[in-house]
Design an enzyme around this catalytic site. Sequence first.
Site, mmCIF file in Angstrom:
data_model
loop_
_atom_site.group_PDB
_atom_site.id
_atom_site.type_symbol
_atom_site.label_atom_id
_atom_site.label_comp_id
_atom_site.label_asym_id
_atom_site.label_seq_id
_atom_site.Cartn_x
_atom_site.Cartn_y
_atom_site.Cartn_z
ATOM 1 N N LYS A 195 0.881 -1.235 -0.123
ATOM 2 C CA LYS A 195 0.225 0.404 -0.106
ATOM 3 C C LYS A 195 0.877 0.684 0.367
ATOM 4 O O LYS A 195 1.699 1.646 1.018
ATOM 5 C CB LYS A 195 -0.826 -0.199 1.481
ATOM 6 C CG LYS A 195 -1.989 0.780 1.606
ATOM 7 C CD LYS A 195 -2.308 2.295 0.408
ATOM 8 C CE LYS A 195 -1.853 2.893 1.533
ATOM 9 N NZ LYS A 195 -2.246 4.237 1.852
ATOM 10 N N GLU A 269 9.080 1.100 10.692
ATOM 11 C CA GLU A 269 10.376 1.990 10.988
ATOM 12 C C GLU A 269 9.683 3.424 10.795
ATOM 13 O O GLU A 269 8.925 3.706 9.937
ATOM 14 C CB GLU A 269 10.758 1.852 9.236
ATOM 15 C CG GLU A 269 11.298 0.666 9.375
ATOM 16 C CD GLU A 269 12.995 0.316 9.586
ATOM 17 O OE1 GLU A 269 12.901 1.392 10.470
ATOM 18 O OE2 GLU A 269 13.548 -0.602 9.236
ATOM 19 N N CYS A 303 13.494 10.443 7.428
ATOM 20 C CA CYS A 303 13.493 9.877 9.025
ATOM 21 C C CYS A 303 14.396 9.863 9.372
ATOM 22 O O CYS A 303 14.618 9.796 10.715
ATOM 23 C CB CYS A 303 12.799 8.218 8.890
ATOM 24 S SG CYS A 303 13.736 7.584 7.912
ATOM 25 N N GLU A 400 8.937 15.779 15.689
ATOM 26 C CA GLU A 400 9.730 15.714 14.223
ATOM 27 C C GLU A 400 9.149 17.131 12.911
ATOM 28 O O GLU A 400 7.561 16.696 12.777
ATOM 29 C CB GLU A 400 9.648 14.971 14.101
ATOM 30 C CG GLU A 400 10.028 13.955 12.218
ATOM 31 C CD GLU A 400 9.596 12.366 11.408
ATOM 32 O OE1 GLU A 400 8.423 12.032 12.260
ATOM 33 O OE2 GLU A 400 10.496 11.747 11.450
HETATM 34 P P1 NAP Z 1 2.111 8.184 7.535
HETATM 35 O O1 NAP Z 1 1.271 9.574 7.838
HETATM 36 O O2 NAP Z 1 1.946 7.825 9.350
HETATM 37 O O3 NAP Z 1 1.607 7.403 6.614
HETATM 38 C C1 NAP Z 1 2.351 6.390 6.152
HETATM 39 C C2 NAP Z 1 1.335 4.910 5.818
HETATM 40 O O4 NAP Z 1 0.872 4.783 6.472
HETATM 41 C C3 NAP Z 1 0.677 5.557 4.166
HETATM 42 O O5 NAP Z 1 1.074 5.027 2.972
HETATM 43 C C4 NAP Z 1 -0.554 5.484 4.903
HETATM 44 O O6 NAP Z 1 -1.263 6.144 4.044
HETATM 45 C C5 NAP Z 1 -1.307 4.965 5.501
HETATM 46 N N1 NAP Z 1 -1.638 5.525 6.847
HETATM 47 C C6 NAP Z 1 -2.169 6.003 6.753
HETATM 48 N N2 NAP Z 1 -3.360 6.182 8.285
HETATM 49 C C7 NAP Z 1 -3.344 4.683 8.454
HETATM 50 C C8 NAP Z 1 -3.378 4.105 9.141
HETATM 51 N N3 NAP Z 1 -5.068 4.162 10.035
HETATM 52 N N4 NAP Z 1 -3.861 2.299 9.012
HETATM 53 C C9 NAP Z 1 -2.662 2.075 8.535
HETATM 54 N N5 NAP Z 1 -1.998 2.801 7.794
HETATM 55 C C10 NAP Z 1 -2.355 4.372 7.185
HETATM 56 O O7 NAP Z 1 3.297 9.300 7.178
HETATM 57 P P2 NAP Z 1 3.824 9.894 6.278
HETATM 58 O O8 NAP Z 1 3.710 10.934 6.587
HETATM 59 O O9 NAP Z 1 3.952 9.376 5.459
HETATM 60 O O10 NAP Z 1 5.142 10.344 5.930
HETATM 61 C C11 NAP Z 1 6.523 10.972 7.595
HETATM 62 C C12 NAP Z 1 6.715 9.617 7.847
HETATM 63 O O11 NAP Z 1 7.159 8.360 7.804
HETATM 64 C C13 NAP Z 1 7.720 10.965 8.844
HETATM 65 O O12 NAP Z 1 7.304 10.390 10.682
HETATM 66 C C14 NAP Z 1 8.745 9.700 8.616
HETATM 67 O O13 NAP Z 1 9.506 9.992 10.046
HETATM 68 C C15 NAP Z 1 8.147 8.385 8.763
HETATM 69 N N6 NAP Z 1 9.120 7.210 7.708
HETATM 70 C C16 NAP Z 1 10.086 7.225 8.506
HETATM 71 C C17 NAP Z 1 11.386 5.521 7.739
HETATM 72 C C18 NAP Z 1 11.372 4.699 8.675
HETATM 73 O O14 NAP Z 1 12.766 4.221 7.994
HETATM 74 N N7 NAP Z 1 11.758 4.461 9.978
HETATM 75 C C19 NAP Z 1 11.160 6.254 6.201
HETATM 76 C C20 NAP Z 1 10.617 6.699 6.389
HETATM 77 C C21 NAP Z 1 9.411 7.720 6.899
HETATM 78 P P3 NAP Z 1 -1.883 7.239 3.379
HETATM 79 O O15 NAP Z 1 -0.776 8.359 3.348
HETATM 80 O O16 NAP Z 1 -2.627 7.668 1.716
HETATM 81 O O17 NAP Z 1 -3.209 7.941 4.085
#
Ligand code: NAP
Length: 498
Positions: A195, A269, A303, A400
Site C-alpha cells: 500500500k 520504521e 526519517c 519531528e
Molecule cells: P504516515 O502518515 O504515517 O503514513 C504512512 C503510510 O501509512 C501511508 O501509506 C498512509 O496512507 C498509511 N496510513 C495512514 N493511516 C493509516 C492507518 N490508520 N492504518 C494503516 N495505514 C495508514 O506517514 P507519512 O506522513 O506518509 O510519512 C512521514 C513519516 O514517515 C515521518 O514520521 C517519517 O519519520 C516516517 N518515515 C520513517 C522511516 C523509517 O525508516 N523509520 C522512513 C521514511 C519515513 P496515506 O498516506 O495514503 O493516507
Amino acid sequence: MDVSASEGRLSSGAKAFIARRHKLLIDGHWVDARSGRTFAVFDPSNGQQIAEVAEGGAEDVNRAVGAARRAFEGGPWAKMKPVERGKMVWRLGDILEAHADELAELESLDNGKPVRDARTVDLPFGCELLRYMGGWSTKICGQQIPISAPGEWHAYSIREPVGVVGQIIPWNFPLLMAVWKIAPALAAGCTIVLKPAEQTPLTAIRLGELIVEAGFPPGVVNIITGDGTAGAALAAHPDVDKVAFTGSTEVGKLIVQAAAGNLKKVSLELGGKSPAIVFPDADLSVAIPGTASGIFFNMGQCCTAGSRLFVHERVFDKVMTGLAGEAARLKIGPGLDPETRIGPLVSDEQLRRVTGYLESGRQQGAEVVTGGKRHGNSGYFVEPTIITRTTPEMKIVREEIFGPVVCAIRYNDNDLDRIAREGNNTEYGLAASIWTRDLGIAHKLARKLKAGSVWINVHNFNDVALPFGGYKQSGWGREMGYEAIELYTETKAVAALL
Ligand code: NAP
Ligand code: MG
C-alpha cells in the site's frame, strides 16, 4: 490527462506512463477499485493535477490478500527453487536499472524531489538492494542443533517464509521504500500486498508493471493504491501474517493496535529527531557540508534527518556561517530541473505543517539564522532554515518537523555522558552522527547514544548490508542486511527421537 507545466521536462516513457489509466494490481491483473473511485495526484512544484489513480478500499484489500494467500499456498511461487526466486528478484533490479531515467522523472514529478537525487540516490540504491536481497534467497539456512535430553536425537531448525505480508509505506522515498519492503520479502518467499502513500502512488504502480514484466507469478505482489483506509484494512486483516510499516510514530501505534486481532507479526520504521554532534576538533570542511546535507537532503523529509545539531561553542559561529553559506548555495526549483537542489515539499499539508512549526518556533522565542519561510507563492517550497536560541522544551526541538529545518544548539561540555544525555533527550532513537577527528571519542560516544544507526563523520548513510531501524519510539525490527530476511521468516524447530 494534462501533465501540468512539468510536461515539457518528461521523457516519452514517463509521459506515456502518466497518460495511462492507473489501476490496482491484484492477482496479476490491473483492475479498478470495487467502489469505482479514484483520487487525484498532484505535482508539488505547482499544485496542478497530474494523474488519477484507483482508490482501493477494504474490499480491494480483501481481494488482494486472497490472491496473495493463493500464491503463497500453491502455484509456481510456492514451488520455486531458491535460486530461481533469487534470479527473479535480481532480474527486477536489472529491469529497474534499465528504466532508471524514467522512474527518476516520475519520482521527481510526483514527490517533488530533485530528479538528480532520484537518479543518483533512490534508483541506484533500489537496484542494488534488489540484487543484494536476491542473493540471500539461496542462503537462508536453519541449523543442526545438539540436544541435551536423554536419548538419541536429530534436531534442526528451518527458516520458512512468514506468509502473506502487508507492507505500508510513506511518500518521502516512494519507490525506494517500496523496493526496501518487497526485496527481502520476495527473497524469503513471501507474498505481498503493498500500500503506497496516497500522495505518491505513481512509481509503485510503474514498479508493479515491471514486476509483471519480470515474470513474478500472479498474486505474488499485489499493489493497492489508496489512503489510510486501505492501510488500516491491511493492518487489521485476519489472513495477513505480518505487517511491515514505514511512516509516522502516530500511525505506527495504530498499526500495532490493528495487528492485535490475529497477532500478526509487526515491524515498524517510524519517525526520528536525530542529533548531529559536532566536536571542536572536527574537520569543518567535512562537518559543515555533511551536516547541511544531513538536514537539507530530500528537503529534510528523511526519517533520519539530522534535525538537532549540537555544536561545541568553540566552533559554533564558524559552523553557523558555513551552514548558512551551504543553504544559500542550494538552488530552489521544480524537481525536474536538473539544476535543482531543493525541490518543493510533497504536499500542501506538509507545507502548512512545516511553516506551522516555523511560526511556533518564532512565537516561543527562537531565532532564525537563515531561511524561515515559504519560498515563492506557487508550489510547496520552503527555504532551507537554520534556527538557534532554542530551549529543550520547544516544539521545534521535540517534534519531528520533516522539513528543511535544523535547530542548532550550542554546548560547552566535554563530558561524554552529558553530551549523550542531551542527544538522547528525545522519544525517538533512529539515528545520530558524531563529527570529530578523535575516533576514540567517537566510538565511546557511539556506545552511549540510543539510536539504531550511529554515523561518524557522515550523516544519512545507508547501505544494503547495514541493519537499519530504531530504538525507542522509532520502531521495531531492523531492515537491510540479513536482519531484513529474518523479519520475513519464521523459525521452525524439528526434533526427532531416533
Ligand atoms: P504516515 O502518515 O504515517 O503514513 C504512512 C503510510 O501509512 C501511508 O501509506 C498512509 O496512507 C498509511 N496510513 C495512514 N493511516 C493509516 C492507518 N490508520 N492504518 C494503516 N495505514 C495508514 O506517514 P507519512 O506522513 O506518509 O510519512 C512521514 C513519516 O514517515 C515521518 O514520521 C517519517 O519519520 C516516517 N518515515 C520513517 C522511516 C523509517 O525508516 N523509520 C522512513 C521514511 C519515513 P496515506 O498516506 O495514503 O493516507
Ligand atoms: Mg504527488
